[in-house]
Design a protein around this motif. Structure first.
Motif, PDB file in Angstrom:
ATOM      1  N   ALA A   1       0.823  -1.205   0.000  1.00 30.05           N
ATOM      2  CA  ALA A   1       0.000   0.000   0.000  1.00 30.05           C
ATOM      3  C   ALA A   1       0.855   1.252   0.000  1.00 30.05           C
ATOM      4  CB  ALA A   1      -0.957   0.006   1.186  1.00 30.05           C
ATOM      5  N   HIS A   2       2.022   1.178  -0.617  1.00 28.46           N
ATOM      6  CA  HIS A   2       2.904   2.330  -0.760  1.00 28.46           C
ATOM      7  C   HIS A   2       3.197   2.555  -2.243  1.00 28.46           C
ATOM      8  CE1 HIS A   2       3.678   2.800   3.526  1.00 28.46           C
ATOM      9  NE2 HIS A   2       3.761   1.465   3.586  1.00 28.46           N
ATOM     10  N   ASN A   3       3.700   3.736  -2.563  1.00 29.79           N
ATOM     11  CA  ASN A   3       4.034   4.080  -3.933  1.00 29.79           C
ATOM     12  C   ASN A   3       5.537   4.191  -4.079  1.00 29.79           C
ATOM     13  OD1 ASN A   3       1.271   4.328  -4.435  1.00 29.79           O
ATOM     14  ND2 ASN A   3       1.271   6.464  -3.798  1.00 29.79           N
ATOM     15  N   LEU A   4       6.043   3.803  -5.246  1.00 24.56           N
ATOM     16  CA  LEU A   4       7.468   3.887  -5.534  1.00 24.56           C
ATOM     17  C   LEU A   4       7.651   4.579  -6.876  1.00 24.56           C
ATOM     18  CD1 LEU A   4      10.461   3.127  -4.988  1.00 24.56           C
ATOM     19  CD2 LEU A   4       9.986   0.962  -6.173  1.00 24.56           C
ATOM     20  N   GLU A   5       8.551   5.557  -6.916  1.00 23.33           N
ATOM     21  CA  GLU A   5       8.918   6.208  -8.170  1.00 23.33           C
ATOM     22  C   GLU A   5      10.394   5.987  -8.405  1.00 23.33           C
ATOM     23  OE1 GLU A   5       8.611  10.490 -10.526  1.00 23.33           O
ATOM     24  OE2 GLU A   5       8.263  10.436  -8.369  1.00 23.33           O
ATOM     25  N   ILE A   6      10.733   5.413  -9.569  1.00 21.92           N
ATOM     26  CA  ILE A   6      12.122   5.198  -9.954  1.00 21.92           C
ATOM     27  C   ILE A   6      12.501   6.321 -10.903  1.00 21.92           C
ATOM     28  CG2 ILE A   6      13.745   3.648 -11.083  1.00 21.92           C
ATOM     29  CD1 ILE A   6      11.938   1.322 -10.241  1.00 21.92           C
ATOM     30  N   LYS A   7      13.514   7.106 -10.510  1.00 24.37           N
ATOM     31  CA  LYS A   7      13.899   8.279 -11.310  1.00 24.37           C
ATOM     32  C   LYS A   7      15.273   8.159 -11.938  1.00 24.37           C
ATOM     33  CE  LYS A   7      11.524  12.137  -9.526  1.00 24.37           C
ATOM     34  NZ  LYS A   7      11.556  13.355  -8.730  1.00 24.37           N
ATOM     35  N   GLY A   8      16.013   7.104 -11.603  1.00 22.37           N
ATOM     36  CA  GLY A   8      17.370   6.963 -12.143  1.00 22.37           C
ATOM     37  C   GLY A   8      17.586   5.597 -12.744  1.00 22.37           C
ATOM     38  N   ALA A  22      -1.960  -4.710  -4.339  1.00 22.94           N
ATOM     39  CA  ALA A  22      -3.023  -4.134  -5.158  1.00 22.94           C
ATOM     40  C   ALA A  22      -3.304  -2.680  -4.838  1.00 22.94           C
ATOM     41  CB  ALA A  22      -4.304  -4.952  -5.007  1.00 22.94           C
ATOM     42  N   ALA A  23      -2.716  -2.147  -3.763  1.00 15.73           N
ATOM     43  CA  ALA A  23      -2.880  -0.733  -3.428  1.00 15.73           C
ATOM     44  C   ALA A  23      -1.603   0.062  -3.712  1.00 15.73           C
ATOM     45  CB  ALA A  23      -3.277  -0.579  -1.959  1.00 15.73           C
ATOM     46  N   SER A  24      -0.615  -0.563  -4.346  1.00 16.26           N
ATOM     47  CA  SER A  24       0.676   0.082  -4.624  1.00 16.26           C
ATOM     48  C   SER A  24       0.735   0.603  -6.048  1.00 16.26           C
ATOM     49  CB  SER A  24       1.817  -0.914  -4.419  1.00 16.26           C
ATOM     50  OG  SER A  24       1.849  -1.397  -3.115  1.00 16.26           O
ATOM     51  N   ASN A  25       1.402   1.731  -6.226  1.00 17.07           N
ATOM     52  CA  ASN A  25       1.646   2.295  -7.545  1.00 17.07           C
ATOM     53  C   ASN A  25       3.138   2.313  -7.808  1.00 17.07           C
ATOM     54  OD1 ASN A  25      -1.118   2.954  -7.992  1.00 17.07           O
ATOM     55  ND2 ASN A  25      -0.858   4.748  -6.692  1.00 17.07           N
ATOM     56  N   LEU A  26       3.546   1.940  -9.017  1.00 17.37           N
ATOM     57  CA  LEU A  26       4.944   1.998  -9.434  1.00 17.37           C
ATOM     58  C   LEU A  26       5.036   2.945 -10.622  1.00 17.37           C
ATOM     59  CD1 LEU A  26       7.910   1.102  -9.394  1.00 17.37           C
ATOM     60  CD2 LEU A  26       7.229  -0.872 -10.791  1.00 17.37           C
ATOM     61  N   LEU A  48      -0.041  -4.907  -8.736  1.00 16.09           N
ATOM     62  CA  LEU A  48       0.067  -3.465  -8.550  1.00 16.09           C
ATOM     63  C   LEU A  48      -1.282  -2.841  -8.870  1.00 16.09           C
ATOM     64  CD1 LEU A  48       3.420  -2.570 -10.358  1.00 16.09           C
ATOM     65  CD2 LEU A  48       3.008  -2.538  -7.896  1.00 16.09           C
ATOM     66  N   HIS A  49      -1.503  -1.664  -8.329  1.00 18.08           N
ATOM     67  CA  HIS A  49      -2.691  -0.915  -8.745  1.00 18.08           C
ATOM     68  C   HIS A  49      -2.397  -0.226 -10.066  1.00 18.08           C
ATOM     69  CE1 HIS A  49      -5.750   2.323  -8.724  1.00 18.08           C
ATOM     70  NE2 HIS A  49      -6.498   1.311  -8.353  1.00 18.08           N
ATOM     71  N   ASN A  50      -1.405   0.673 -10.068  1.00 29.17           N
ATOM     72  CA  ASN A  50      -1.047   1.396 -11.287  1.00 29.17           C
ATOM     73  C   ASN A  50       0.432   1.226 -11.594  1.00 29.17           C
ATOM     74  OD1 ASN A  50      -3.626   2.671 -11.755  1.00 29.17           O
ATOM     75  ND2 ASN A  50      -3.141   4.031 -10.056  1.00 29.17           N
ATOM     76  N   LEU A  51       0.745   1.051 -12.876  1.00 35.72           N
ATOM     77  CA  LEU A  51       2.108   1.068 -13.381  1.00 35.72           C
ATOM     78  C   LEU A  51       2.166   2.128 -14.460  1.00 35.72           C
ATOM     79  CD1 LEU A  51       5.011   0.013 -13.829  1.00 35.72           C
ATOM     80  CD2 LEU A  51       4.025  -1.660 -15.431  1.00 35.72           C
ATOM     81  N   THR A  68       0.254  -8.666 -12.384  1.00 39.05           N
ATOM     82  CA  THR A  68      -1.159  -8.358 -12.497  1.00 39.05           C
ATOM     83  C   THR A  68      -1.342  -6.915 -12.065  1.00 39.05           C
ATOM     84  OG1 THR A  68      -1.827 -10.624 -12.025  1.00 39.05           O
ATOM     85  CG2 THR A  68      -3.476  -8.916 -11.682  1.00 39.05           C
ATOM     86  N   ALA A  69      -1.960  -6.102 -12.906  1.00 34.67           N
ATOM     87  CA  ALA A  69      -2.111  -4.675 -12.599  1.00 34.67           C
ATOM     88  C   ALA A  69      -3.529  -4.226 -12.920  1.00 34.67           C
ATOM     89  CB  ALA A  69      -1.122  -3.833 -13.397  1.00 34.67           C
ATOM     90  N   GLU A  70      -3.984  -3.231 -12.175  1.00 37.50           N
ATOM     91  CA  GLU A  70      -5.275  -2.619 -12.482  1.00 37.50           C
ATOM     92  C   GLU A  70      -5.144  -1.755 -13.733  1.00 37.50           C
ATOM     93  OE1 GLU A  70      -9.331  -1.801 -11.994  1.00 37.50           O
ATOM     94  OE2 GLU A  70      -8.091  -3.301 -11.030  1.00 37.50           O
ATOM     95  N   ASN A  71      -4.093  -0.929 -13.783  1.00 34.60           N
ATOM     96  CA  ASN A  71      -3.896  -0.018 -14.912  1.00 34.60           C
ATOM     97  C   ASN A  71      -2.421   0.039 -15.284  1.00 34.60           C
ATOM     98  OD1 ASN A  71      -6.693   1.118 -14.942  1.00 34.60           O
ATOM     99  ND2 ASN A  71      -6.072   1.825 -12.923  1.00 34.60           N
ATOM    100  N   ILE A  72      -2.154   0.064 -16.582  1.00 32.47           N
ATOM    101  CA  ILE A  72      -0.807   0.312 -17.100  1.00 32.47           C
ATOM    102  C   ILE A  72      -0.910   1.481 -18.054  1.00 32.47           C
ATOM    103  CG2 ILE A  72       1.101  -0.562 -18.476  1.00 32.47           C
ATOM    104  CD1 ILE A  72       0.503  -3.342 -17.439  1.00 32.47           C
ATOM    105  N   THR A  73      -0.026   2.465 -17.853  1.00 30.16           N
ATOM    106  CA  THR A  73      -0.002   3.652 -18.703  1.00 30.16           C
ATOM    107  C   THR A  73       1.384   3.807 -19.316  1.00 30.16           C
ATOM    108  OG1 THR A  73      -1.620   4.737 -17.279  1.00 30.16           O
ATOM    109  CG2 THR A  73      -0.381   6.142 -18.792  1.00 30.16           C
ATOM    110  N   PHE A  74       1.435   3.895 -20.649  1.00 28.34           N
ATOM    111  CA  PHE A  74       2.675   4.178 -21.357  1.00 28.34           C
ATOM    112  C   PHE A  74       2.708   5.672 -21.670  1.00 28.34           C
ATOM    113  CE2 PHE A  74       1.891  -0.296 -22.949  1.00 28.34           C
ATOM    114  CZ  PHE A  74       2.832  -0.877 -22.105  1.00 28.34           C
ATOM    115  N   VAL A  75       3.625   6.392 -21.039  1.00 27.55           N
ATOM    116  CA  VAL A  75       3.793   7.821 -21.304  1.00 27.55           C
ATOM    117  C   VAL A  75       4.850   7.999 -22.382  1.00 27.55           C
ATOM    118  CG1 VAL A  75       4.409  10.065 -20.312  1.00 27.55           C
ATOM    119  CG2 VAL A  75       3.111   8.400 -18.951  1.00 27.55           C
ATOM    120  N   ASP A  76       6.041   7.445 -22.155  1.00 28.71           N
ATOM    121  CA  ASP A  76       7.131   7.445 -23.127  1.00 28.71           C
ATOM    122  C   ASP A  76       7.916   6.167 -22.903  1.00 28.71           C
ATOM    123  OD1 ASP A  76       8.789   8.212 -25.149  1.00 28.71           O
ATOM    124  OD2 ASP A  76       9.841   9.764 -24.020  1.00 28.71           O
ATOM    125  N   GLY A  77       7.921   5.285 -23.878  1.00 32.00           N
ATOM    126  CA  GLY A  77       8.537   3.976 -23.720  1.00 32.00           C
ATOM    127  C   GLY A  77       7.496   2.925 -23.396  1.00 32.00           C
TER     128      GLY A  77
END
Length: 196
Positions: A1-8, A22-26, A48-51, A68-77
């Protein structure tokens, strides 16, 4: 139930895992590719909830586990899978895909999504590591349920083995494998795309 952002960049070890539920966003939000395969969550299927994938340079994230994910969004890549399956929950979506951002399959893995009977076509944004080759499926009758789509180069005499007819005749050099997790007979329409 936590979120993780990879920036590097990423350099993973064989025993290093990222875990979520299921409550986590990556969110992958980099200016360039990750530099290593993102092998998530140990040996079990991860939920995951959102990727969200935004590599900045348009490169694919190399994915090394079932998801298994609720939503996957491709922004770039997009993402490249090997022998693992990516499943979108029946209430979820996959968005932002196009001919440069999709699920590239380099093995036996597949993209699995729910297809409802008597609904519009659902798009499975898959392809190989060299080109986009989506499948669009519309289930006419039968039970709602998960369907999986995989694609690879070649048109093989025995489906996945034998002589490659693509090297011998003027045909599309692509095979789509479509499976269903629902038993029983089905009636569905399918439209396929490929690059010239």
């Amino acid at each position: 139930a936590h979120n993780l952002e990879i920036k590097g960049g990423l350099s993973s070890q064989a025993n290093g895992h990222i875990k979520g539920d299921a409550a986590s966003n990556l969110t992958i939000n980099t200016t360039a590719g990750l530099g290593d395969t993102l092998a998530l969550f140990g040996t079990s299927t991860m939920t995951l909830h959102n990727l969200s994938i935004n590599t900045g340079d348009g490169s694919n994230v190399m994915w090394g586990s079932d998801l298994t994910a609720e939503n996957i969004t491709f922004v770039d890549g997009g993402m490249t899978i090997y022998n693992d399956d990516i499943m979108i929950n029946s209430t979820g979506t996959i968005s932002g895909y196009d001919m440069n951002k999709y699920v590239a399959i380099k093995g036996t893995g597949s993209l699995m999504m729910n297809v409802n009977a008597s609904s519009p076509y659902g798009t499975f944004p898959v392809g190989t590591t060299t080109s986009y080759a989506p499948a669009h499926i519309q289930k006419m009758t039968g039970t709602n349920g998960m369907m999986g789509v995989s694609t690879h180069n070649g048109v093989w005499a025995n489906g996945t083995s034998g002589a490659n007819y693509a090297g011998m005749a003027s045909i599309v050099d692509r095979t789509w494998d479509v499976t269903s997790a629902t038993s029983g007979s089905m009636n569905y329409n399918m439209k396929l795309e490929w690059g010239t």
